[in-house]
Scaffold this motif. Sequence first.
Motif, short mmCIF file in Angstrom:
data_model
loop_
_atom_site.label_atom_id
_atom_site.label_comp_id
_atom_site.label_asym_id
_atom_site.label_seq_id
_atom_site.Cartn_x
_atom_site.Cartn_y
_atom_site.Cartn_z
N PHE A 165 0.81 -1.21 0.00
CA PHE A 165 0.00 0.00 0.00
C PHE A 165 0.86 1.28 0.00
CE2 PHE A 165 -2.56 -3.31 2.06
CZ PHE A 165 -3.56 -3.38 1.12
N PRO A 166 1.73 1.41 -1.02
CA PRO A 166 2.67 2.54 -1.01
C PRO A 166 1.99 3.89 -1.18
CG PRO A 166 2.74 1.47 -3.13
CD PRO A 166 1.84 0.64 -2.24
N GLU A 167 0.69 3.89 -1.58
CA GLU A 167 0.03 5.18 -1.77
C GLU A 167 -0.02 5.98 -0.47
OE1 GLU A 167 -0.95 2.25 -2.60
OE2 GLU A 167 -3.03 1.79 -2.12
N LYS A 188 -2.91 6.47 -7.56
CA LYS A 188 -2.02 6.78 -6.43
C LYS A 188 -0.92 5.75 -6.34
CE LYS A 188 -5.23 8.97 -3.24
NZ LYS A 188 -6.09 8.67 -2.11
N ARG A 189 -1.32 4.49 -6.48
CA ARG A 189 -0.35 3.40 -6.41
C ARG A 189 0.74 3.59 -7.47
NH1 ARG A 189 -1.18 -2.16 -4.62
NH2 ARG A 189 -2.57 -1.10 -3.20
N LYS A 190 0.29 3.99 -8.69
CA LYS A 190 1.25 4.20 -9.77
C LYS A 190 2.22 5.33 -9.44
CE LYS A 190 -1.35 2.49 -13.74
NZ LYS A 190 -2.21 2.89 -14.87
N VAL A 191 1.70 6.41 -8.86
CA VAL A 191 2.57 7.54 -8.49
C VAL A 191 3.62 7.07 -7.48
CG1 VAL A 191 2.65 9.79 -7.35
CG2 VAL A 191 0.79 9.26 -8.93
N ASP A 194 6.60 -5.26 -2.51
CA ASP A 194 5.90 -6.06 -1.50
C ASP A 194 4.40 -6.03 -1.81
OD1 ASP A 194 5.03 -7.39 0.69
OD2 ASP A 194 5.97 -6.06 2.17
N GLU A 195 3.82 -7.16 -2.19
CA GLU A 195 2.39 -7.26 -2.50
C GLU A 195 1.89 -6.09 -3.34
OE1 GLU A 195 0.61 -9.77 -2.21
OE2 GLU A 195 1.32 -10.94 -0.50
N PRO A 196 2.46 -5.88 -4.51
CA PRO A 196 2.09 -4.67 -5.26
C PRO A 196 0.66 -4.69 -5.78
CG PRO A 196 3.44 -6.11 -6.61
CD PRO A 196 3.41 -6.72 -5.25
N THR A 197 0.01 -5.85 -5.82
CA THR A 197 -1.32 -5.90 -6.41
C THR A 197 -2.43 -5.90 -5.36
OG1 THR A 197 -1.31 -8.31 -6.46
CG2 THR A 197 -0.50 -7.18 -8.41
N ALA A 198 -2.06 -5.90 -4.07
CA ALA A 198 -3.07 -5.97 -3.01
C ALA A 198 -4.04 -4.80 -3.12
CB ALA A 198 -2.40 -5.97 -1.64
N GLY A 199 -5.31 -5.08 -3.11
CA GLY A 199 -6.33 -4.04 -3.13
C GLY A 199 -6.59 -3.43 -4.50
N LEU A 220 0.79 3.46 15.49
CA LEU A 220 2.24 3.28 15.62
C LEU A 220 2.78 2.45 14.46
CD1 LEU A 220 2.90 2.73 19.42
CD2 LEU A 220 3.50 4.69 18.00
N GLU A 221 2.00 1.44 14.06
CA GLU A 221 2.41 0.65 12.90
C GLU A 221 2.48 1.52 11.65
OE1 GLU A 221 0.08 -2.91 12.19
OE2 GLU A 221 0.56 -3.59 14.22
N ASP A 222 1.48 2.39 11.51
CA ASP A 222 1.50 3.32 10.37
C ASP A 222 2.76 4.17 10.41
OD1 ASP A 222 -0.90 2.47 9.44
OD2 ASP A 222 -2.08 4.19 10.15
N VAL A 223 3.08 4.70 11.59
CA VAL A 223 4.27 5.54 11.73
C VAL A 223 5.50 4.78 11.27
CG1 VAL A 223 5.81 6.67 13.38
CG2 VAL A 223 3.34 6.92 13.62
N GLU A 224 5.61 3.56 11.76
CA GLU A 224 6.79 2.77 11.42
C GLU A 224 6.85 2.51 9.92
OE1 GLU A 224 7.40 -0.48 14.06
OE2 GLU A 224 8.95 -1.34 12.80
N ARG A 225 5.69 2.18 9.34
CA ARG A 225 5.67 1.88 7.91
C ARG A 225 6.04 3.11 7.08
NH1 ARG A 225 0.27 0.47 6.59
NH2 ARG A 225 0.21 2.56 5.74
#
Lengths: 308, 288, 276
Positions: free
Chosen positions: A120-122, A178-181, A197-202, B180-185
């Motif tokens: 979920f890199p977005e 967003k994911r693409k950005v 890491d799990e790029p297709t999730a969601g 806190l998990e969000d912060v870490e991520r």
Amino acid sequence: MPINFSHVFFTYNPKSPFQSNALKDINITLPEHRFVALVGRTGSGKSTFVQLINALLSPTDGYVKIGDYINHPEKAKKAPKDLSKEQKKAWKAEQKRIQQKHKSKDIKALRKHVGLVFQFPEYQLFEETVEKDVAFGPKNFGDSKEEALKKAHQALEEVGLDSSFFTRSPFDLSGGEKRKVAIAGILATSPEVLIVDEPTAGLDPAAAKDAMALFQKIEQAGTSVFLVTHDMDLVAQYADEVIVLENGQVVKQCPPSELFGQDLTQYSLQNPHVFDFALRLEKRGLKLNTASLRNVDDLANAIMEAKK
Amino acid sequence: MSRFTMGRYVPYNSFLHRMDPRLKIYSLIIFMIAIFVNYPTWAMTYTMLGILFVMTIVLLRLAHMSLLSLLKSLSSLWFMVVFILIIYIFVPRYSEANADWYFLIGTYKVYWESLLEAGKVMLRLIVMLSVSMILTATTTPLALTDALDWYLSPLRWMGVPTPILAMIIALALRFIPTILEDVERILKAQSSRGVDFKHGHIFAKFRAIISLIIPLFVSSFVRSDELANAMECRGYDPTSKRTKYRKLHFQWWDLFEFVVVSAVIACFFYVAFGHFDAYATWWGLVTK
Amino acid sequence: MNIIEVEHLKYAYDKNSKPAVDDVSFTIPAGKYVTLIGHNGSGKSTLAKLLSGLITHYEGKISLFGQPIEKADNAAIYALRKKMGFVFQNPDNQFVGSTVRDDIAFGLENRQVPHEEMDGFIHTYAKKVGMEDYLDQSPENLSGGQKQRVAIAGVLAMHPELVLYDEATSMLDPVGKRDILDITFHLREENPNLTVLSITHDVEEAFRSDYVLVLNAGKLVLEGTPAEVFSHTEELKKIHLDAPFFLSLKAALKAKGMEIPDEIDTEEKLEEFLCR
């Protein structure tokens, strides 16, 4: 860039009631310029494994060598007491070699070469415009503003976002965009190694397919791609090689066709759909050639072949 | 998995873990009062604080915690300690009566009483932090909420919506680990984009923090929005009556503990407010 | 009886933008497992919000359990929600309690179930979803699939007539996904009156359901049994929806010259046919 794990251990919360051993004695040299899948059930140590490559974590024991960079434990290990003088000397020399002193710029150089796209890199987007967000990485790694923007534009076009997106706010985009950005934000630094890491999730199936096609293209352009996933269909379809982690150890490293098509419960994995179907046919007595099985079309071919 | 942080609940099954959370909060409060009241003489101050310190060590033991690792993990505390010491040496505090009670470093007068004062503040800090840590390490956030809810309940008669307050506290505690998990991520994601959270000049640090804060806000807003929808769909209506799943039951041994804790605190109060000087009394008895 | 009736439903997030849901009509009879598929941005989630009463200013008509929803009547919406259970996409953001036990209890407290009866309910429904050994675990120690199972337990404890999944499996790994579907099918076997509306982009799930609705750009473009809907391969491809595994395999085999009779309509039957 050669990546080599040597006797790597990693423990979370050592000496506390929450202690857990995520990795236990990992020894592996990772393949280069290939599409490698990293699989294993939740808690098998996959995410710890990839964070060691990016020096986001340091091993508790052992070391990871990424190019010239050695990711080592924070404190040098004390020599065991029963060593002879020569052994002690060799031990010290080894410790001296491993315990490189890292400056801030060394770590940055490493992270520039090893791109890591989190799940979920977005949720890492924060700038006012898309181009600024993508240029953030290159700028951190020392590019001038103009250079960074140029790289950002290239990366955005690579992921399929045209110039109409450049000056929009990342927060106004759809989930898939967003994911693409976010992915472009990592590609902009042109890493030699890309970990996803799990790029297709969601994502919906169409967007997922786009994302995977992109990683395949990047791999073919000469980048090593590591895909961390639970989705075995993706592994069968895209990976050249698969590494199985189980209980903090590497238990298998082979081409996907060698892993799949057998009972995988020992690794807590399930077969991809195509292999699962082939396996069921085999149980009923129809033996298929699964050596190059990747998708439904290959499966149909194999069935036609077997029925001849 | 997030890192082990101080102040987190540690699941053991000790006497302290089983104690009623309301009683624990009561004990914490009066322990705090005992720490911060003034005792008549220096000797009595150090005696009483010493007793509190020993009690703290015993309690830590009972809770399966060690003072040493606790002090180690509170690195900012040591900074405070040194800071306080320096301040008390350079901004001396002493009473007129003890104005002659000093030693010299070169030609600089260091008052003994300043050092005693610094020692008192340090002891207070350590004991205070330790007992708070004991409370959070032995009590689940859930039990704490229930206890707070109980303490707040009298306010209901004044028209304060205590069930809503309790729900807010419960949700906050529920989402602390998630956030806190969000912060870490996010921290890790931005680190791998070349952000250096540790080094760099002020402006770079400011940028680094921005790259953490904005995504954190965005994801927290998304979370709260979705949570609100989910709660509404699950039938939560803040204005209507709800039944309660968790009820606290006061046991007979809780009463016993209540009496013991109250008796101990009464002694401390007697010393503090009754200006009781045990040493003078003892000296009086001996010389009589 | 129809559990859901929607007539000419239309809704736009703001006046000038394209409607997210555009003139949609359908009915869902009691006791059916209906899937609503479409890619992201097709209007699926908006439709879910409309059906749950979270969005109230729409055009057209929605009836639930045979009763039309009055748009501004909050009390009526609350009353209707008592018969409905919701499972949303993000497992974390619907986990209200600090432990599994407390999360299941949350819904019970809202419905004013007496304190004495709660433990019984919690145990029964945790067991139904296979979470009885995790009652005192907090959410950060559970996987996404486990959290969704807890959400289902929380829903079941309310004895709903309609369960609505809003992309309940899209954030889960394949094992978690399969578990949720298996549990759902099992529940329907136990209680054939339970109606399920699942909003999803998982075509495999749609293929296993009783009835499929396909949404694209806010409009309902296809509906029917899975066999009917997925026979429109070209239309589905146009709106970026794949065929389920079984159908794509069957099509691939046919394209390579194999003759497969029409009555072969499940994976199992195809297996048997191929090994004959």
